[in-house]
Design an enzyme around this catalytic site. Sequence first.
Site, short mmCIF file in Angstrom:
data_model
loop_
_atom_site.label_atom_id
_atom_site.label_comp_id
_atom_site.label_asym_id
_atom_site.label_seq_id
_atom_site.Cartn_x
_atom_site.Cartn_y
_atom_site.Cartn_z
N CYS A 158 -10.36 -6.20 -1.47
CA CYS A 158 -10.81 -5.09 -0.64
C CYS A 158 -12.22 -4.65 -1.06
O CYS A 158 -13.14 -5.44 -1.01
CB CYS A 158 -9.80 -3.94 -0.67
SG CYS A 158 -10.04 -2.76 0.69
N GLU B 13 -1.57 -8.21 -2.14
CA GLU B 13 -0.42 -7.59 -2.81
C GLU B 13 0.43 -6.77 -1.84
O GLU B 13 1.54 -6.36 -2.18
CB GLU B 13 -0.90 -6.71 -3.97
CG GLU B 13 -1.47 -5.37 -3.61
CD GLU B 13 -2.91 -5.40 -3.13
OE1 GLU B 13 -3.52 -4.32 -3.00
OE2 GLU B 13 -3.45 -6.50 -2.87
N HIS C 280 -5.46 -7.03 1.59
CA HIS C 280 -4.68 -6.77 0.37
C HIS C 280 -3.56 -7.81 0.26
O HIS C 280 -2.50 -7.64 0.88
CB HIS C 280 -4.07 -5.37 0.41
CG HIS C 280 -5.04 -4.27 0.24
ND1 HIS C 280 -5.39 -3.76 -0.99
CD2 HIS C 280 -5.77 -3.57 1.15
CE1 HIS C 280 -6.28 -2.79 -0.84
NE2 HIS C 280 -6.53 -2.66 0.45
#
Length: 216
Positions: A87, A199, A197
């Site tokens: 990001c 994750e 992202h």
Amino acid sequence: MSSRTSPKRVVVFDYGFGNVRSAERAVARAGAEVEITGDYEAAMNADGLLVPGVGAFAACMKGLKAARGDWIVDRRLSGGRPVMGICVGMQILFADGVEHGVRSDGLAEWPGTVEPLKADIVPHMGWNTVEPPADSELFAGVDTGARFYFVHSYAVHHWSLETVNPRLRAPRVTWSTHGEPFVSAVENGALWATQFHPEKSGDAGAQLLSNWIETL
């Protein structure tokens, strides 16, 4: 004597700007031994360094420099040691960023300017597809049409770095579109980064992180 190899060690760099806990959990699930820290020695000696980032470009840069993260990233890359940005942790790898008309210096690992997205809806928040190059290692094994989770209002719209040395591999650039095309991931030697992202991107994000860990 066991032939089993030890897990790769990844430091999620903690400089005050990033979703470090979610990154830690995702990297651990992908098979690495993870530590959240801003410690210089740990960050330098890890197999992989993950640099998250949320918020404003200028604030992230200020926090990174205060933690000596700019020096750590530069020294690791000088030695071919893997670094991955996520990001705003990707955005600060570019030369500069413009927010509210104010230009701030980035790490300048890549040329390019982070600028506001031009779209009907900003921020770009939610799931979107990506267009990786055919030889991408980062997206190996990821289904075509897989979606990744984005939260951002700024992006890089123009990529200018190429290689003139035929013995060197040109950076592999992945694109996405929200209003207009923007750079959503880069693979450049030891330096990889994503605007989205991983994750927070389910199975596709987990595969991507596993791919990165396998290169460490």
